[in-house]
Motif scaffolding. Structure first.
Motif, PDB file in Angstrom:
ATOM      1  N   LYS A 130       0.736  -1.321  -0.006  1.00  0.00           N
ATOM      2  CA  LYS A 130      -0.053  -0.030  -0.092  1.00  0.00           C
ATOM      3  C   LYS A 130       0.962   1.346  -0.129  1.00  0.00           C
ATOM      4  N   ILE A 131       2.091   1.346   0.782  1.00  0.00           N
ATOM      5  CA  ILE A 131       2.990   2.256   0.749  1.00  0.00           C
ATOM      6  C   ILE A 131       3.293   2.439  -0.669  1.00  0.00           C
ATOM      7  N   GLY A 132       3.827   1.438  -1.350  1.00  0.00           N
ATOM      8  CA  GLY A 132       4.313   1.453  -2.713  1.00  0.00           C
ATOM      9  C   GLY A 132       3.521   2.138  -3.807  1.00  0.00           C
ATOM     10  N   ALA A 133       2.173   1.733  -3.599  1.00  0.00           N
ATOM     11  CA  ALA A 133       1.031   2.345  -4.440  1.00  0.00           C
ATOM     12  C   ALA A 133       0.879   3.612  -4.241  1.00  0.00           C
ATOM     13  N   GLU A 134       1.075   4.196  -2.834  1.00  0.00           N
ATOM     14  CA  GLU A 134       0.755   5.654  -2.402  1.00  0.00           C
ATOM     15  C   GLU A 134       1.926   6.408  -3.030  1.00  0.00           C
ATOM     16  N   MET A 135       3.065   5.944  -2.883  1.00  0.00           N
ATOM     17  CA  MET A 135       4.365   6.639  -3.245  1.00  0.00           C
ATOM     18  C   MET A 135       4.079   6.713  -4.997  1.00  0.00           C
ATOM     19  N   ALA A 136       3.736   5.926  -5.878  1.00  0.00           N
ATOM     20  CA  ALA A 136       3.652   6.043  -7.103  1.00  0.00           C
ATOM     21  C   ALA A 136       2.606   6.961  -7.504  1.00  0.00           C
ATOM     22  N   GLY A 137       1.578   7.096  -6.667  1.00  0.00           N
ATOM     23  CA  GLY A 137       0.492   8.110  -6.997  1.00  0.00           C
ATOM     24  C   GLY A 137       1.102   9.610  -6.570  1.00  0.00           C
ATOM     25  N   LEU A 138       2.208   9.814  -5.611  1.00  0.00           N
ATOM     26  CA  LEU A 138       2.527  10.830  -5.276  1.00  0.00           C
ATOM     27  C   LEU A 138       3.360  11.400  -6.478  1.00  0.00           C
ATOM     28  N   GLN A 139       4.284  10.381  -6.853  1.00  0.00           N
ATOM     29  CA  GLN A 139       5.308  10.700  -8.136  1.00  0.00           C
ATOM     30  C   GLN A 139       4.377  11.224  -9.242  1.00  0.00           C
ATOM     31  N   PHE A 140       3.213  10.307  -9.473  1.00  0.00           N
ATOM     32  CA  PHE A 140       2.526  10.852 -10.749  1.00  0.00           C
ATOM     33  C   PHE A 140       1.837  12.008 -10.714  1.00  0.00           C
ATOM     34  N   PHE A 141       1.908  12.430  -9.444  1.00  0.00           N
ATOM     35  CA  PHE A 141       1.127  13.992  -9.117  1.00  0.00           C
ATOM     36  C   PHE A 141       2.149  14.838  -9.541  1.00  0.00           C
ATOM     37  N   ARG A 142       3.481  14.795  -8.866  1.00  0.00           N
ATOM     38  CA  ARG A 142       4.724  15.527  -8.788  1.00  0.00           C
ATOM     39  C   ARG A 142       5.046  15.858 -10.404  1.00  0.00           C
ATOM     40  N   SER A 143       5.123  14.626 -10.944  1.00  0.00           N
ATOM     41  CA  SER A 143       6.029  14.420 -12.087  1.00  0.00           C
ATOM     42  C   SER A 143       4.994  14.772 -13.183  1.00  0.00           C
ATOM     43  N   TYR A 144       3.780  14.561 -13.269  1.00  0.00           N
ATOM     44  CA  TYR A 144       2.974  14.772 -14.561  1.00  0.00           C
ATOM     45  C   TYR A 144       1.735  15.568 -14.317  1.00  0.00           C
ATOM     46  N   GLY A 145       1.601  15.969 -12.772  1.00  0.00           N
ATOM     47  CA  GLY A 145       0.461  16.868 -12.722  1.00  0.00           C
ATOM     48  C   GLY A 145      -0.842  16.301 -12.558  1.00  0.00           C
ATOM     49  N   LEU A 146      -0.766  14.925 -12.296  1.00  0.00           N
ATOM     50  CA  LEU A 146      -2.165  14.104 -12.088  1.00  0.00           C
ATOM     51  C   LEU A 146      -2.833  14.614 -10.835  1.00  0.00           C
ATOM     52  N   GLU A 147      -4.001  14.915 -10.834  1.00  0.00           N
ATOM     53  CA  GLU A 147      -4.992  15.061  -9.713  1.00  0.00           C
ATOM     54  C   GLU A 147      -5.017  13.712  -8.679  1.00  0.00           C
ATOM     55  N   VAL A 148      -4.205  13.322  -8.131  1.00  0.00           N
ATOM     56  CA  VAL A 148      -4.005  12.055  -7.322  1.00  0.00           C
ATOM     57  C   VAL A 148      -3.933  12.391  -5.893  1.00  0.00           C
TER      58      VAL A 148
END
Length: 301
Positions: free
Chosen positions: A137-155
């Motif tokens: 669950k931590i891994g998935a959450e960190m991926a979401g944070l990365q996609f928010f920071r790198s690509y601007g997704l509203e995660v």
């Protein structure tokens, strides 16, 4: 919505539709299909891309995943594959095909591991996973944070603690107790309740309050943010057994079953929901009501 045919997913679909929202529920290919017939193999990127391209969602609630701590100890590879790779597949498909969609990832309060007795875990509390489930669950959450920071997704991410109500898999602790108690009440088995470790302290909420939290987060949560969903109150598993027995109207002997113990069990885990409360979340139902709902579900089985 992924995982729409799961415990929380069914309640959430009903809640969203009652509010007038259009819901496109998706379930795994090995689960019962939703009425709309949407199926999704979350570990297959092409399957995820096809569904996102077909539906072009405005918002995504990601509930699909391995949800059992016990099963994650038995099959850690599956827990990481489904929870982490599945989350990355979804984020990738949304980035490429529906980049304006708002994405709510459902994590877990288990990510905190053991909390010092008397304290409440807030969102900046150290993450100390003690199971493959929590680590994934931590891994998935960190991926979401990365996609928010790198690509601007509203995660954004939710960290729900334990929740109770009708429709939960009988393999989980409270439905297991309720099923046994109703069988005892009918005379179908002796008045002996098989239990595991009853001493851990956990933070329980009614599943419908959790559903309300997810709807609120989808509307008002801050992209890139993480929010605990919890009651802030600690209860032992033993106290739930006692309350269930009272509600069922039966007296039982407790019999410890070693098979029901986890390889590692967090002794104390209670959360702090202040960040979510500030968005306007209010708990409207009690744990006692949730226990009653669970008992009624097994009453005629």
């Amino acid at each position: 919505m992924t995982g729409a045919d799961g415990f929380v997913g069914r309640h959430l679909c009903a809640s969203l539709r009652a509010a007038g929202d259009e819901v496109l529920p998706a379930s795994g290919p090995h689960r019962s299909r939703t009425p709309e017939g949407l199926t999704l193999e979350i570990t297959d990127l092409q399957s995820v891309r096809n569904l996102v391209e077909e539906t072009r969602p405005e918002a995504v609630i990601h509930l699909a995943g391995v949800s059992s701590v016990a099963q994650s100890h038995q099959h850690p590879q599956r827990a990481f594959t489904v929870n982490v790779l599945g989350g990355v597949n979804l984020l990738t498909a949304v980035r490429d095909l529906a980049p304006r969609a708002r994405v709510l990832l459902i994590g877990s309060g288990e990510v905190y591991g053991p909390v010092a007795p008397g304290l409440r875990a807030f969102e900046e509390y150290p993450l100390i996973p003690t199971s493959p489930y929590a680590a994934s669950k931590i891994g998935a959450e960190m991926a979401g944070l990365q996609f928010f920071r790198s690509y601007g997704l509203e995660v954004l991410s939710a960290r729900p603690f334990n929740h109770l109500g009708a429709g939960q898999d009988p393999g989980f602790v409270v439905p297991s107790f309720a099923s046994q108690l109703q069988a005892i009440k009918r005379g179908a088995q002796p008045p002996v309740l098989k239990v595991g470790n009853l001493e851990p302290v956990r933070d329980f909420s009614h599943v419908l309050d959790v559903v309300d939290a997810y709807r609120l987060l989808l509307e008002k949560g801050q992209p890139g943010g993480v929010y605990n969903v919890c009651s802030g109150e600690g209860r032992t598993i033993r106290s739930l057994v006692e309350q269930l027995s009272e509600l069922a109207g039966v007296e039982v002997e407790l019999q410890v079953d070693p098979a029901r113990f986890r390889p590692s069990d967090v002794p104390y885990l209670v959360g702090d929901s202040l960040r979510l409360d500030r968005l306007g979340w209010r708990r409207q139902r009690t744990v006692r009501q949730a226990l009653g709902d669970v008992l009624r579900e097994f009453e005629l089985q």
